[in-house]
Design a protein around this motif. Structure first.
Motif, PDB file in Angstrom:
ATOM      1  N   HIS A   7       0.839  -1.204   0.000  1.00 37.91           N
ATOM      2  CA  HIS A   7       0.000   0.000   0.000  1.00 37.91           C
ATOM      3  C   HIS A   7       0.878   1.259   0.000  1.00 37.91           C
ATOM      4  O   HIS A   7       0.533   2.265  -0.635  1.00 37.91           O
ATOM      5  N   ASP A   9       2.163   1.692  -3.532  1.00 33.22           N
ATOM      6  CA  ASP A   9       1.104   2.094  -4.459  1.00 33.22           C
ATOM      7  C   ASP A   9      -0.206   2.223  -3.663  1.00 33.22           C
ATOM      8  O   ASP A   9      -0.893   1.225  -3.414  1.00 33.22           O
ATOM      9  N   SER A  34      -3.073   2.878  -4.305  1.00 34.28           N
ATOM     10  CA  SER A  34      -4.333   2.350  -4.856  1.00 34.28           C
ATOM     11  C   SER A  34      -4.539   0.882  -4.447  1.00 34.28           C
ATOM     12  O   SER A  34      -5.651   0.347  -4.513  1.00 34.28           O
ATOM     13  N   LEU A  35      -3.469   0.210  -4.016  1.00 33.73           N
ATOM     14  CA  LEU A  35      -3.591  -1.207  -3.633  1.00 33.73           C
ATOM     15  C   LEU A  35      -4.134  -1.303  -2.209  1.00 33.73           C
ATOM     16  O   LEU A  35      -3.380  -1.363  -1.237  1.00 33.73           O
ATOM     17  N   ALA A  36      -5.441  -1.280  -2.085  1.00 32.83           N
ATOM     18  CA  ALA A  36      -6.057  -1.237  -0.757  1.00 32.83           C
ATOM     19  C   ALA A  36      -6.852  -2.501  -0.446  1.00 32.83           C
ATOM     20  O   ALA A  36      -7.326  -2.687   0.667  1.00 32.83           O
ATOM     21  N   ARG A  37      -7.002  -3.375  -1.433  1.00 35.74           N
ATOM     22  CA  ARG A  37      -7.860  -4.546  -1.198  1.00 35.74           C
ATOM     23  C   ARG A  37      -7.075  -5.699  -0.562  1.00 35.74           C
ATOM     24  O   ARG A  37      -5.916  -5.931  -0.903  1.00 35.74           O
ATOM     25  N   PRO A  57      -7.946  -3.522  -7.295  1.00 35.66           N
ATOM     26  CA  PRO A  57      -6.530  -3.314  -6.966  1.00 35.66           C
ATOM     27  C   PRO A  57      -6.183  -3.932  -5.602  1.00 35.66           C
ATOM     28  O   PRO A  57      -6.556  -3.389  -4.561  1.00 35.66           O
TER      29      PRO A  57
END
Ligand code: PLP
Length: 386
Positions: A84, A87, A89-92, A141
């Protein structure tokens, strides 16, 4: 006493105890530079090599921890934070609904405290993760996926190889909680494609309070605790030579005997299931039939109308020790989230018994359980109808 709760913890083996005793005689902090420190370090490093060899890992991939819970937390939070941060946007975080709380709660914590987008993928009636739903979840993401190798309550083995294939195709690292699989099923970290794998020594005849996270050499993990920078700076804290030595011996022994034990335990498993079905026809045995789809040591029963805790106490009063399988909070058994995820009612999820077999389990112990189980069920049902 009839001990049928090996999935909770299995007795320490003589070889593990001896290894622990031998190593514990040695003084010295394994990070110290003097002779005593170097001797302590040598014990840790030999244990690291042996553990790695038993599980198809490279020694540098072994990160010692205080057990499975810490290993799961380190993998899930550590991978999430590192990915995270690189990047945002990588929150899942994609996980399954039937993880042990050591795997489920860190994901839920990341969701409630760090804004992670947690997706808990469901399972079918046998407790196998829904791969189509998992693939759909991975379309977002995703920082990481975490799916256990085999479930601790019902014993269902998960399609980890498929999870890895689906996730890797999208560049998503996968963690697996293999606490119940190591020493019972073939586990080869290098071949698995996993980024991290958690294990715990006390489930396979090692000491409580020792475990490891296997971490692929190219993986980036943000540490959970900071300090002396031990274990590649992933896990600070003074190393435990005696614990490591005993854990390595226990895992080695369990891995070496796993195939023979699986055959022996599956025979006991089948026998127990047939006898339970004959004696208490309303009972259902959870998970896939005995075979590759289920851990060889677990027989999980749903006994409609019989509160699990009451059955457990009656069995205990007869000297038979089993579990309900689900978590205890402050001594009170919780309805099983695993059984609920498998589509059973809340009442069924609170009417469970987990019988777990291990290295010392004999046919006589199954006889001892069967001699008292029908009475335990009848008495538990009377409690619930009051
Ligand atoms: N994961 C699974 C599947 C388990 O069965 C357990 C133990 O119950 C754990 C994690 C936690 O391991 P430990 O007791 O070493 O913290």
């Amino acid at each position: 006493m009839t001990y049928l709760d090996h999935a909770a913890t299995s007795p320490m083996t003589d070889a593990a105890r001896l290894a622990w005793l031998e190593a514990s005689r040695q003084v010295g902090n394994a990070s110290a530079l003097h002779g005593a420190g170097r001797r302590a370090r040598a014990v840790v490093e030999e244990a690291r090599e042996r553990l790695a060899a038993a599980l198809g890992a490279h020694p540098t991939e072994v990160v010692w921890t205080s057990g499975g819970t810490e290993a799961d937390n380190l993998a899930i939070k550590g991978l999430y934070w590192a990915r995270h941060a690189a990047d945002p946007s990588l929150a899942r975080v994609v996980t399954s609904a039937i993880e042990h709380h050591a795997g489920l709660d860190p994901v839920r914590w990341l969701a409630s405290h760090e804004g992670a987008d947690a997706v808990e993928v469901g399972v079918d009636g046998e407790g196998v993760v829904d791969l189509a739903a998992l693939e759909e979840a991975l379309a977002g993401p995703t920082a990481l996926a975490s799916v256990m190798w085999a479930n601790n309550e019902v014993g269902t083995v998960q399609p980890v190889a498929w999870v890895v294939e689906l996730a890797t195709a999208r560049g998503v690292p996968v963690h697996s909680d293999a606490v119940q699989a190591v020493g019972h099923l073939p586990v080869h970290f290098g071949d698995s494609g996993l980024t991290t794998l958690a294990l715990s020594a006390h489930k396979v005849g090692g000491p409580v309070g020792v475990g490891a996270l296997l971490v692929r050499r190219d993986a980036r993990l943000t540490p959970v605790s900071h300090g002396g920078g031990q274990e590649r700076s992933i896990r600070s804290g003074t190393l435990d030579p005696a614990g490591a030595a005993a854990a390595a011996v226990a895992v080695e022994e369990a891995v070496a005997s796993a195939a023979g034990e699986a055959t022996r335990l599956r025979a006991l498993q089948r026998d127990l299931e047939e006898r339970v079905r004959a004696a208490i026809p309303e009972v259902t045995v959870s998970g896939p039939p005995p075979g590759d789809g289920r851990l060889p040591g677990i027989v999980h029963l749903v006994v409609p109308g019989a509160p699990g805790e009451a059955m457990l106490y009656v069995l205990d009063s007869h000297g038979v020790e089993v579990s309900n399988g689900s978590a205890c909070v402050a001594g009170v058994v919780q309805a099983s989230h695993v059984v609920q995820a498998m589509g059973r009612s809340d009442a069924d999820a609170a009417s469970t018994l987990r019988v777990s077999l291990g290295p010392g389990t004999t046919a006589a112990e199954i006889d001892a359980l069967m001699a008292v189980l029908p009475d335990a069920v009848a008495r538990a049902r009377r409690v619930s109808s009051r």
